[in-house]
Design a protein around this motif. Sequence first.
Motif, PDB file in Angstrom:
ATOM      1  N   HIS A 153       0.862  -1.175   0.000  1.00  0.00           N
ATOM      2  CA  HIS A 153       0.000   0.000   0.000  1.00  0.00           C
ATOM      3  C   HIS A 153       0.899   1.227   0.000  1.00  0.00           C
ATOM      4  CE1 HIS A 153      -3.427   2.599   0.810  1.00  0.00           C
ATOM      5  NE2 HIS A 153      -2.695   3.205   1.760  1.00  0.00           N
ATOM      6  N   GLU A 154       0.867   1.971  -1.106  1.00  0.00           N
ATOM      7  CA  GLU A 154       1.718   3.146  -1.285  1.00  0.00           C
ATOM      8  C   GLU A 154       3.183   2.826  -1.019  1.00  0.00           C
ATOM      9  OE1 GLU A 154       0.127   6.243   1.168  1.00  0.00           O
ATOM     10  OE2 GLU A 154      -1.653   6.519  -0.103  1.00  0.00           O
ATOM     11  N   GLY A 155       3.608   1.694  -1.530  1.00  0.00           N
ATOM     12  CA  GLY A 155       5.012   1.308  -1.424  1.00  0.00           C
ATOM     13  C   GLY A 155       5.394   0.606  -0.142  1.00  0.00           C
ATOM     14  N   ARG A 156       4.461   0.458   0.794  1.00  0.00           N
ATOM     15  CA  ARG A 156       4.768  -0.204   2.060  1.00  0.00           C
ATOM     16  C   ARG A 156       4.175  -1.598   2.088  1.00  0.00           C
ATOM     17  NH1 ARG A 156       2.474   3.926   6.348  1.00  0.00           N
ATOM     18  NH2 ARG A 156       0.761   3.839   4.826  1.00  0.00           N
ATOM     19  N   THR A 157       4.852  -2.511   2.758  1.00  0.00           N
ATOM     20  CA  THR A 157       4.372  -3.890   2.858  1.00  0.00           C
ATOM     21  C   THR A 157       3.716  -4.185   4.197  1.00  0.00           C
ATOM     22  OG1 THR A 157       6.531  -4.619   3.667  1.00  0.00           O
ATOM     23  CG2 THR A 157       6.138  -4.717   1.272  1.00  0.00           C
ATOM     24  N   CYS A 158       3.655  -3.193   5.080  1.00  0.00           N
ATOM     25  CA  CYS A 158       3.021  -3.375   6.366  1.00  0.00           C
ATOM     26  C   CYS A 158       2.565  -2.011   6.886  1.00  0.00           C
ATOM     27  CB  CYS A 158       3.974  -4.037   7.373  1.00  0.00           C
ATOM     28  SG  CYS A 158       5.513  -3.107   7.613  1.00  0.00           S
ATOM     29  N   GLY A 159       1.826  -2.022   7.977  1.00  0.00           N
ATOM     30  CA  GLY A 159       1.382  -0.765   8.563  1.00  0.00           C
ATOM     31  C   GLY A 159      -0.011  -0.362   8.127  1.00  0.00           C
ATOM     32  N   CYS A 160      -0.656  -1.116   7.240  1.00  0.00           N
ATOM     33  CA  CYS A 160      -2.028  -0.838   6.806  1.00  0.00           C
ATOM     34  C   CYS A 160      -2.830  -2.136   6.857  1.00  0.00           C
ATOM     35  CB  CYS A 160      -2.052  -0.276   5.397  1.00  0.00           C
ATOM     36  SG  CYS A 160      -1.339   1.374   5.240  1.00  0.00           S
ATOM     37  N   TRP A 162      -5.295  -3.036   4.492  1.00  0.00           N
ATOM     38  CA  TRP A 162      -5.484  -3.618   3.178  1.00  0.00           C
ATOM     39  C   TRP A 162      -4.490  -3.024   2.177  1.00  0.00           C
ATOM     40  CZ3 TRP A 162      -8.494  -7.728   2.803  1.00  0.00           C
ATOM     41  CH2 TRP A 162      -9.525  -7.905   3.736  1.00  0.00           C
ATOM     42  N   GLY A 163      -4.112  -3.832   1.207  1.00  0.00           N
ATOM     43  CA  GLY A 163      -3.239  -3.393   0.134  1.00  0.00           C
ATOM     44  C   GLY A 163      -3.611  -4.097  -1.168  1.00  0.00           C
ATOM     45  N   LEU A 164      -2.731  -4.020  -2.126  1.00  0.00           N
ATOM     46  CA  LEU A 164      -2.956  -4.654  -3.426  1.00  0.00           C
ATOM     47  C   LEU A 164      -1.750  -5.516  -3.795  1.00  0.00           C
ATOM     48  CD1 LEU A 164      -4.452  -1.731  -5.557  1.00  0.00           C
ATOM     49  CD2 LEU A 164      -5.693  -3.686  -4.621  1.00  0.00           C
ATOM     50  N   GLU A 165      -2.031  -6.613  -4.473  1.00  0.00           N
ATOM     51  CA  GLU A 165      -0.962  -7.420  -5.037  1.00  0.00           C
ATOM     52  C   GLU A 165      -1.255  -7.638  -6.517  1.00  0.00           C
ATOM     53  OE1 GLU A 165      -0.836 -11.012  -2.799  1.00  0.00           O
ATOM     54  OE2 GLU A 165      -2.839 -11.683  -3.400  1.00  0.00           O
ATOM     55  N   THR A 166      -0.222  -7.797  -7.308  1.00  0.00           N
ATOM     56  CA  THR A 166      -0.380  -7.880  -8.763  1.00  0.00           C
ATOM     57  C   THR A 166       0.347  -9.106  -9.311  1.00  0.00           C
ATOM     58  OG1 THR A 166       1.594  -6.543  -9.193  1.00  0.00           O
ATOM     59  CG2 THR A 166      -0.502  -5.370  -8.985  1.00  0.00           C
ATOM     60  N   ARG A 167      -0.080  -9.485 -10.510  1.00  0.00           N
ATOM     61  CA  ARG A 167       0.642 -10.506 -11.261  1.00  0.00           C
ATOM     62  C   ARG A 167       0.539 -10.145 -12.741  1.00  0.00           C
ATOM     63  NH1 ARG A 167      -2.960 -16.102 -11.359  1.00  0.00           N
ATOM     64  NH2 ARG A 167      -4.840 -15.232 -12.385  1.00  0.00           N
ATOM     65  N   VAL A 168       1.505 -10.597 -13.541  1.00  0.00           N
ATOM     66  CA  VAL A 168       1.575 -10.233 -14.955  1.00  0.00           C
ATOM     67  C   VAL A 168       1.844 -11.477 -15.794  1.00  0.00           C
ATOM     68  CG1 VAL A 168       2.380  -7.886 -14.492  1.00  0.00           C
ATOM     69  CG2 VAL A 168       4.050  -9.733 -14.800  1.00  0.00           C
ATOM     70  N   ARG A 169       1.599 -11.330 -17.079  1.00  0.00           N
ATOM     71  CA  ARG A 169       1.995 -12.358 -18.049  1.00  0.00           C
ATOM     72  C   ARG A 169       2.418 -11.647 -19.326  1.00  0.00           C
ATOM     73  NH1 ARG A 169      -3.773 -15.336 -19.507  1.00  0.00           N
ATOM     74  NH2 ARG A 169      -5.021 -13.449 -19.825  1.00  0.00           N
ATOM     75  N   GLU A 170       3.297 -12.266 -20.083  1.00  0.00           N
ATOM     76  CA  GLU A 170       3.869 -11.641 -21.267  1.00  0.00           C
ATOM     77  C   GLU A 170       3.421 -12.348 -22.543  1.00  0.00           C
ATOM     78  OE1 GLU A 170       8.069 -11.577 -20.779  1.00  0.00           O
ATOM     79  OE2 GLU A 170       8.032  -9.995 -19.237  1.00  0.00           O
ATOM     80  N   GLU A 201       9.073   0.159   9.585  1.00  0.00           N
ATOM     81  CA  GLU A 201       8.351   0.000   8.323  1.00  0.00           C
ATOM     82  C   GLU A 201       9.262  -0.501   7.224  1.00  0.00           C
ATOM     83  OE1 GLU A 201       6.486   3.601   7.276  1.00  0.00           O
ATOM     84  OE2 GLU A 201       4.925   3.476   8.786  1.00  0.00           O
ATOM     85  N   ARG A 202       8.670  -1.250   6.348  1.00  0.00           N
ATOM     86  CA  ARG A 202       9.400  -1.743   5.190  1.00  0.00           C
ATOM     87  C   ARG A 202       8.824  -1.115   3.928  1.00  0.00           C
ATOM     88  NH1 ARG A 202       9.098  -7.862   2.745  1.00  0.00           N
ATOM     89  NH2 ARG A 202      10.490  -7.541   0.973  1.00  0.00           N
ATOM     90  N   HIS A 203       9.663  -0.497   3.104  1.00  0.00           N
ATOM     91  CA  HIS A 203       9.220   0.156   1.885  1.00  0.00           C
ATOM     92  C   HIS A 203       9.670  -0.636   0.671  1.00  0.00           C
ATOM     93  CE1 HIS A 203       7.824   4.032   3.596  1.00  0.00           C
ATOM     94  NE2 HIS A 203       8.686   3.720   4.564  1.00  0.00           N
ATOM     95  N   ILE A 204       8.822  -0.636  -0.355  1.00  0.00           N
ATOM     96  CA  ILE A 204       9.161  -1.260  -1.636  1.00  0.00           C
ATOM     97  C   ILE A 204       9.713  -0.185  -2.540  1.00  0.00           C
ATOM     98  CG2 ILE A 204       8.301  -2.508  -3.647  1.00  0.00           C
ATOM     99  CD1 ILE A 204       8.276  -4.164  -1.136  1.00  0.00           C
TER     100      ILE A 204
END
Length: 205
Positions: A153-160, A162-170, A201-204
């Motif tokens: 969530h906004e570059g953080r992996t904890c502290g909130c 709910w967040g979002l996760e993504t996956r892709v295909r080529e 906090e951990r940031h992405i």
Amino acid sequence: MLWIIFMLLLFISSVEMLAQNRWKKQASAGLLENCTGCVLCSEDNGCITCHHRLFLLIWRDGIRQYGMCVHTCPPGYFGVRGLEVNRCTKCRSPSCESCFSRDFCMKCKDKFYLHKGQCFRQCPPSTTVQPGTRECQEMCEPGPWSEWSACTHEGRTCGCKWGLETRVREVAGAAKEEGAVCPALLETRRCRMRKHCPGGERHIA
């Protein structure tokens, strides 16, 4: 005796006059309703030769053949310009409404779909109907999905909460043609995050 000779000459003169009138009708453009634009026209078969910018359209009705001079060729035909005469040539496929050449269709009749210059009852495999048209588009074939990313969530992996996760295909370059329709290549979904961040906090990046 003179009377018989006079009648004979009158008959011959009448026959010659009829023949001349018939020839004038054949050779004169515009004397007949179906001879518009003709340079040479036949009373029985219509136009034989057209003015330079017009196309000669020929069609059959039973065993008879008719010609007409037109500015543009009708559906099912395409124009071919030549040194001596411009002709309307019929598209080879009866399901084609408009063609670029005898074997390359540009628009199909109702209930048919266009794909690479040909008309089909249904779009071929690996293609789909283009929205708003009756054309078939290539469907690209993507590879497998990647693993889901970390929940952020906004570059953080904890502290909130709910967040979002993504996956892709080529899609391989060879599998994706220009203008091809591709299915979704990226997906996101909601995920639950760790509310507290142990050790800070951990940031992405």
